[in-house]
Design an enzyme around this catalytic site. Structure first.
Site, mmCIF file in Angstrom:
data_model
loop_
_atom_site.group_PDB
_atom_site.id
_atom_site.type_symbol
_atom_site.label_atom_id
_atom_site.label_comp_id
_atom_site.label_asym_id
_atom_site.label_seq_id
_atom_site.Cartn_x
_atom_site.Cartn_y
_atom_site.Cartn_z
ATOM 1 N N HIS A 77 0.843 -1.211 0.000
ATOM 2 C CA HIS A 77 0.000 0.000 0.000
ATOM 3 C C HIS A 77 0.872 1.253 0.000
ATOM 4 C CE1 HIS A 77 -2.763 -2.884 2.220
ATOM 5 N NE2 HIS A 77 -3.520 -2.500 1.213
ATOM 6 N N SER A 97 -2.648 -8.131 3.102
ATOM 7 C CA SER A 97 -3.146 -7.994 4.478
ATOM 8 C C SER A 97 -3.516 -9.371 5.030
ATOM 9 C CB SER A 97 -4.365 -7.076 4.510
ATOM 10 O OG SER A 97 -4.019 -5.833 3.946
#
Ligand code: PAF
Length: 287
Positions: A41, A190
């Site tokens: 990210h 994640s």
């Protein structure tokens, strides 16, 4: 010390911030995320910062893209840590609406991309890309970004969003950014947090199988079946990795391929313990 980003909790707050901070000529870059941020990210955030005057990151775990039996409730969340990471990157605005601020109870509009979203993860997770397209269009509508940044790890998602933006004449440039991997090859996600130590080691067969595919193509192999046989063999060496799909398709249109006669993508999805992991590699012939 870097300043905490401004946080907007609903469309009106986000629009108000942007109306005060976006001057006529300034550009806005958006990084849509579901939070629990990692280096993947942050690489998108850095690119957005480099290429735009204002950088917005959205954090929203989108219920619409999870099927009832999927991991919506368990999806990892850590807003405090995310905000610290984003403040270190000097992000201007974090848009983090509650589900109630994102979706009205009687909402009745859904965005469907009807071609690229049908195969691969779309076949395994019916409705998933309707949820993705709907939330991404809503984010575009509130933030009005000039550019939006998505990771190539979600290769199909990137193609679906590009197609939606093209088909709907959205005034936003969609930029795909390279997959970020751990040193041993595991693609950052994640969902890696679900992996125990042994499962994490086993999950490496995914990137290794893609290395094998890439090597074959570099060596001149053009038969897709033969390449996929090798990919599946590498993965099956680890029986606790349950392959959901391994496919080679056209890199832009995601159409099935028998022969490597154009740029292609080898895409994988597999279950490793509780985690559903995806990975991919773009394959290009040398000649
Ligand atoms: O890739 C993701 O994290 C999500 O699918 C996205 C694009 C933020 C939409 O919820």
């Amino acid at each position: 010390m870097k300043k905490m980003p401004h946080i907007a909790r609903n469309p009106a707050e986000a629009r108000e911030f942007l109306s005060l901070h976006v001057r006529t000529r300034s550009s806005v870059g958006l990084v849509p995320t579901m939070g629990f941020l990692h280096e993947g990210h942050l690489s998108l955030v850095r690119r957005a910062k480099e290429e735009n005057d204002i950088c917005v990151v959205s954090i929203f775990v989108n219920p619409l893209q999870f099927a009832p039996a999927e991991d919506l409730a368990a999806y990892p969340r850590d807003m405090e840590r995310d905000l610290e990471l984003l403040s270190a990157e000097d992000v201007h605005l974090v848009y983090s609406p509650s589900p109630g601020a994102m979706y009205l109870p009687d909402r009745s509009t859904l965005i469907t991309e009807n071609s690229l979203s049908r195969c691969l993860c779309g076949a395994a997770r019916p409705g998933h890309f309707d949820g993705v397209c709907t939330v991404v269009l809503k984010l575009f509508s509130v933030i009005a970004p000039d550019r939006a940044y998505f990771g190539e790890k979600d290769y199909q998602q990137l193609q679906v969003i590009k197609r939606m933006a093209r088909d709907l004449d959205l005034p936003v440039e969609i930029t795909g950014c390279p997959i970020i991997r751990e040193r041993d090859g595991l693609a950052l996600s994640s969902r890696n947090i679900y992996l125990g130590e042994k499962e994490r080691a086993e999950a490496l067969v995914l990137s290794r199988s893609l290395d094998a595919a890439e090597e074959l193509v570099r060596g001149g192999e053009t038969d897709v079946t033969r390449i996929l046989d090798v990919v599946r063999d590498v993965i099956s060496a680890c029986p606790s990795v349950a392959l959901e799909y391994a496919e080679i398709r056209g890199a832009d249109d995601l159409a099935p391929l028998d022969i490597m006669n154009k740029r292609a993508v080898c895409a994988l999805a597999a279950r490793v313990g509780r985690a559903r992991l995806i990975d991919n590699r773009v394959l290009e012939r040398r000649d």
